[in-house]
Design an enzyme around this catalytic site. Structure first.
Site, PDB file in Angstrom:
ATOM      1  N   VAL A   1       0.658  -1.307   0.390  1.00  0.00           N
ATOM      2  CA  VAL A   1       0.354   0.237  -0.109  1.00  0.00           C
ATOM      3  C   VAL A   1       0.968   1.106  -0.387  1.00  0.00           C
ATOM      4  O   VAL A   1       0.703   1.830  -0.686  1.00  0.00           O
ATOM      5  CB  VAL A   1      -0.525   0.269   1.361  1.00  0.00           C
ATOM      6  CG1 VAL A   1      -1.453   1.465   1.571  1.00  0.00           C
ATOM      7  CG2 VAL A   1      -2.097  -1.012   1.443  1.00  0.00           C
ATOM      8  N   ASP A   2       1.967   1.640   1.442  1.00  0.00           N
ATOM      9  CA  ASP A   2       2.728   2.182   0.652  1.00  0.00           C
ATOM     10  C   ASP A   2       3.611   2.701  -0.656  1.00  0.00           C
ATOM     11  O   ASP A   2       3.225   3.832  -0.857  1.00  0.00           O
ATOM     12  CB  ASP A   2       4.141   2.055   1.597  1.00  0.00           C
ATOM     13  CG  ASP A   2       2.863   2.556   3.729  1.00  0.00           C
ATOM     14  OD1 ASP A   2       2.489   3.423   3.824  1.00  0.00           O
ATOM     15  OD2 ASP A   2       4.398   2.426   3.648  1.00  0.00           O
ATOM     16  N   LEU A   3       4.379   1.683  -1.412  1.00  0.00           N
ATOM     17  CA  LEU A   3       4.758   1.440  -2.180  1.00  0.00           C
ATOM     18  C   LEU A   3       3.653   1.828  -3.266  1.00  0.00           C
ATOM     19  O   LEU A   3       3.704   2.778  -4.250  1.00  0.00           O
ATOM     20  CB  LEU A   3       5.255   0.122  -2.935  1.00  0.00           C
ATOM     21  CG  LEU A   3       6.339  -0.380  -1.355  1.00  0.00           C
ATOM     22  CD1 LEU A   3       6.829  -1.396  -2.116  1.00  0.00           C
ATOM     23  CD2 LEU A   3       7.087   0.709  -0.655  1.00  0.00           C
TER      24      LEU A   3
END
Length: 410
Positions: free
Chosen positions: A169-171
C-alpha cells in the site's frame, strides 16, 4: 539536463515510507528533491529503523532517500514561515505525506501558497485524504491492508487474514502520488496555474482491488481465499509443491493449458469435459488441482522448469529474496546499484525500474539530516551566509544544527 526530470524541483515535507518512496521515483529520474526534516524529531524517522542502523543513517533510510538533498527547518518556529515561502517560490511542487488534516493546519495547500508561486503544485499523500470523516486519522500500510479488504483475500483458507510480505500500500501510493504530482506539474506548465493533489493510501488500496472490487460492487461476489496462492478464477494458476521446492504454473490462456497437459504427459486432461475450458476448470477446481499436485511432486523444481519452459508454459521458481537478486536477469540489466556510505560502508540497492532514455541514472547516497540547508537557502533563496547564521542562531533549523550553520553531520 538530459535526465527526464532534470528541470523539476520538489520541496518534500516527508518521512518514513510512502512519501519518500514517491519522491524517490522523481529523484531517480533527475528531479531535485529537497527533503524538509523536522529537527524537533531528529529528522525523518526512517533514519532510525533497524536493523542495519548507525547514528542517523540506516539501510531503510537509504532505500527511500538516495539522490535527494536535506534541509532542516522547524515549521513551528515563528520565523520559519518566511523561509518556507521563499523556498516555495523557487520550486515546482510541494509534496507532503502527513495526516489528512495537516496540510491545511500547516498552511501548505495551494490556496495557502499560491501567492508565493501561482504555478506551484501541492501534493498531499495521507492515510485517507484531506476530506471525509477519516481525514483526521493516521494511516499505515498494515492498517490499510486490513481496512481495504486485502487481508481477507490473502493467506490459506483456514488460516488467519494475512498481510502482503511487502508494504505494497505504501509503495503503490507513493507511485500514485508521483504520477499525480507530474500530471499537476504538466498542467501547471501548460496553463500557468498550480493545484492541489489529494492522494490517499486507502483509496489507492481500494482501487487496487481492481476486478475483485468490480465483482463485489457489481454482482455481490464474495471472495474466498484459495490454497497455494491460487488465482480466483483461472485454473491452474498457482503454486505447486515439487519434490524439492515450489513452482508457479500459470495457464491464463487456453493454449497454455493444452501445452501443459502434453508436458506432464496427461493429454486426457485437455479433453476431459470437466477441464475442457476456463469455466469448466474453475467449476471443477477441487478435482483437478489434487491430480496436478500429485504429478508435480514427482520431480524436482529444476526438472519441471526445464520441461515447462520447453513446452512454453508460463512457470517460475518460488525464490527467496537472495535467489531473486542472484537471477542472471538482474546482472544483465544492471539491476543493483552500489555506493560507499561514510557510516554504513558498501550499500547495494535495487536500481530504478524507470528506464527512460539512455542517460546513466544518478546514484548518490541519502543525505545527512540538514546537510544541504546552507546550500539550498543560498542558491535558491539568495540568502547570504550572515542571514543563514542569524536564522540558525534563532533556532529556525533546530537546536542541534544551530552550531553548524544549518549543516548536518554524519
Amino acid at each position: 539536463m538530459s535526465l527526464p526530470l532534470a528541470d523539476v524541483r520538489v520541496l518534500a515535507i516527508e518521512q518514513y515510507g510512502a512519501g519518500p518512496w514517491g519522491t524517490l521515483q522523481l529523484a531517480d529520474l533527475g528531479a531535485d528533491v529537497i527533503k524538509v526534516e523536522d529537527p524537533s524529531s531528529a529528522g525523518d524517522v526512517g533514519r532510525y529503523v533497524p536493523p542495519f542502523q548507525d547514528g542517523e543513517d540506516s539501510l531503510f533510510f537509504e532505500s527511500f532517500n538516495r539522490n535527494k538533498r536535506s534541509v532542516s527547518l522547524d515549521l513551528r518556529h515563528s520565523e520559519a514561515r518566511g523561509v518556507l515561502e521563499d523556498l516555495v517560490g523557487a520550486v515546482d511542487a510541494v509534496f507532503s505525506n502527513l495526516r489528512g488534516d495537516q496540510p491545511k493546519r500547516l498552511r501548505i495547500t495551494y490556496d495557502d501558497l499560491k501567492h508565493a508561486n501561482p504555478s506551484v503544485v501541492c501534493c498531499s499523500l495521507s492515510g485517507f485524504g484531506m476530506t471525509g470523516p477519516r481525514a483526521v486519522q493516521g494511516g499505515y500500510d498494515y492498517t490499510i491492508q486490513g481496512l481495504a479488504g486485502w487481508m481477507s483475500l490473502t493467506g490459506e483458507p483456514e488460516g488467519p487474514p494475512t498481510k502482503s510480505g511487502l508494504s505494497l500500500v505504501d509503495l503503490s501510493a507513493g507511485y500514485v502520488a508521483a504520477l499525480a504530482l507530474m500530471a499537476g506539474l504538466w498542467r501547471a506548465r501548460r496553463d500557468g496555474i498550480g493545484c492541489d493533489c489529494d492522494i490517499s493510501l486507502f483509496e489507492t488500496a481500494l482501487h487496487e482491488l481492481a476486478y475483485v472490487g468490480t465483482w463485489v460492487a457489481s454482482r455481490g461476489f464474495e471472495p474466498q481465499r484459495i490454497s497455494e496462492s491460487a488465482h480466483p478464477s483461472m485454473v491452474p494458476f498457482q503454486n505447486f509443491p515439487t519434490a524439492d521446492g515450489w513452482i508457479i504454473v500459470a495457464c491464463p490462456k487456453q493454449k497454455f493449458w493444452e501445452r501443459l497437459c502434453k508436458a506432464i504427459e496427461r493429454p486426457d486432461l485437455a479433453t476431459d469435459p470437466r477441464f475442457v475450458d476456463f469455466a469448466a476448470r474453475n467449476e471443477h477446481r477441487e478435482e483437478l488441482i489434487p491430480e496436478l499436485r500429485e504429478i508435480f511432486c514427482t520431480r524436482s523444481t529444476d526438472e519441471w522448469l526445464e520441461t515447462l519452459r520447453a513446452a512454453e508454459v508460463p512457470s517460475a521458481r518460488v525464490n527467496t529474496v537472495a535467489q531473486a537478486l542472484a537471477d542472471p536477469q538482474v546482472a544483465a540489466r544492471d539491476g543493483l546499484v552500489e555506493s560507499d556510505h561514510p557510516l554504513l560502508g558498501t550499500v547495494r540497492q535495487l536500481a530504478t525500474p524507470l528506464r527512460v532514455g539512455e542517460d546513466p541514472k544518478p546514484n548518490r547516497f541519502a543525505p545527512a539530516r540538514g546537510e544541504h540547508t546552507d546550500e539550498v537557502l543560498g542558491d535558491l533563496c539568495g540568502y547570504s551566509p550572515q542571514r543563514v547564521e542569524e536564522l540558525s542562531a534563532a533556532g529556525v533549523f533546530g537546536p542541534q544544527l544551530a552550531e553548524h550553520s544549518g549543516k548536518g553531520a554524519r
